[in-house]
Design a protein around this motif. Structure first.
Motif, mmCIF file in Angstrom:
data_model
loop_
_atom_site.group_PDB
_atom_site.id
_atom_site.type_symbol
_atom_site.label_atom_id
_atom_site.label_comp_id
_atom_site.label_asym_id
_atom_site.label_seq_id
_atom_site.Cartn_x
_atom_site.Cartn_y
_atom_site.Cartn_z
ATOM 1 N N GLY A 192 -17.370 -42.222 26.970
ATOM 2 C CA GLY A 192 -18.134 -43.023 26.016
ATOM 3 C C GLY A 192 -19.375 -42.315 25.521
ATOM 4 N N ARG A 193 -20.094 -41.673 26.432
ATOM 5 C CA ARG A 193 -21.316 -40.971 26.021
ATOM 6 C C ARG A 193 -20.999 -39.772 25.131
ATOM 7 N NH1 ARG A 193 -22.934 -42.192 31.446
ATOM 8 N NH2 ARG A 193 -22.252 -40.131 32.160
ATOM 9 N N GLU B 273 -20.181 -40.670 21.519
ATOM 10 C CA GLU B 273 -21.343 -41.019 20.716
ATOM 11 C C GLU B 273 -22.042 -39.781 20.159
ATOM 12 O OE1 GLU B 273 -23.842 -43.366 23.185
ATOM 13 O OE2 GLU B 273 -22.591 -45.167 23.055
ATOM 14 N N ARG B 274 -21.832 -38.627 20.807
ATOM 15 C CA ARG B 274 -22.513 -37.399 20.404
ATOM 16 C C ARG B 274 -21.615 -36.472 19.595
ATOM 17 N NH1 ARG B 274 -25.329 -35.892 26.272
ATOM 18 N NH2 ARG B 274 -26.491 -37.847 26.518
ATOM 19 N N ASP C 66 -18.049 -35.685 17.168
ATOM 20 C CA ASP C 66 -17.133 -36.311 16.229
ATOM 21 C C ASP C 66 -15.745 -36.401 16.834
ATOM 22 O OD1 ASP C 66 -15.403 -33.838 14.931
ATOM 23 O OD2 ASP C 66 -17.417 -33.246 15.575
ATOM 24 N N THR D 193 -10.077 -45.520 18.144
ATOM 25 C CA THR D 193 -11.140 -45.514 17.140
ATOM 26 C C THR D 193 -10.590 -45.119 15.779
ATOM 27 O OG1 THR D 193 -12.746 -44.898 18.848
ATOM 28 C CG2 THR D 193 -13.404 -44.575 16.559
#
Length: 244
Positions: A103-104, A107-108, A110, A158
């Motif tokens: 998850g982390r 977020e950073r 692509d 996603t």
């Protein structure tokens, strides 16, 4: 009279239904993004096609691993049913442990870059298991594949739900269908190769993540570079011909 152990698997769907009834998902996860009628034409887009292809290839490789590693553990390391079960559980446990990190990172990074790196690690895990000479190497390879599958599922989910905002349910269903189709095709495809070519037949499952890397690299455009925000705060640059 002892109850049949075969009855337990049939009770799992009822248990899942009970959990969903007691702990329903939040409204943000269930409400529709658009009030317009659902359009099936919106599902015909490149982003969803990539999600389905990567989802199919991910489970074609990972389910193939879970099937072939049982044979490998029994034939090469003489493991019994209990030991093989514990070995297989490393796949799921690694996936659970990798979820917060995944998850982390998402977020950073692509989706394109993260998906390609995850497929590289998936291929590495398959090669590790295919040529493992020790039990610890076998466990490490299974755990590596399990952890990367968690990341790849996040990528495909996603991609799917963002591909068709007015029909997220249909997009997610197509991606999941591709996933299950990949899992169903794994055993008929890889087992004959494993029995015919041994280690090389096992390693051939890495063709799937390599293909997924090609799909992600060619079908998804490069992400836009992030700006530092300095030019935005300073305002637009004047045109050269406007400076006299």
């Amino acid at each position: 009279m002892r109850p049949s152990t075969g009855a337990w698997p049939s009770s799992y769907p009822a248990l899942c239904g009970l959990l969903l009834w007691c702990l329903p998902p939040s409204s943000s996860a269930t409400r529709r993004a658009s009030a317009r009628p659902v359009s099936w034409r919106s599902l015909a887009n490149r982003r969803l096609a990539v999600a389905c292809a990567v989802s199919f290839l991910c489970y074609l490789a990972s389910v193939g691993l879970t099937v072939m590693v049982v044979l490998r553990a029994r034939e090469r390391f003489a493991l019994g049913p209990m030991e093989i079960g514990l070995l297989s559980s490393a796949f799921g446990l690694a996936g659970i442990c990798a979820a917060p990190v995944t998850g982390r990172l998402l977020e950073r990074k692509d989706l394109r870059t993260f998906g390609m790196v995850s497929n590289v690690l998936l291929a590495a895990g398959l090669f590790t298991v295919a040529f493992a000479s020790t039990l610890w190497a076998l466990i490490a390879g299974v755990a590596l594949v399990g952890s990367t599958v968690t990341g790849l599922r996040s990528v495909t989910n996603t991609l799917a739900v963002t591909s068709a905002p007015d029909n997220r349910g249909g997009a997610a269903s197509l991606a999941l269908s591709a996933q299950f189709f990949g899992g169903a095709a794994a055993a008929p495809l890889w087992l004959p190769m494993y029995h015919a070519y041994g280690d090389l037949g096992f390693a051939a499952a890495a063709i799937a993540p390599v293909t997924a890397i090609i799909v992600l690299r060619t079908a998804l455009g490069k992400p836009e570079k992030k700006t530092t925000g300095i030019s935005d705060r300073a305002g637009p640059h004047p045109r050269p011909d406007a400076i006299r």
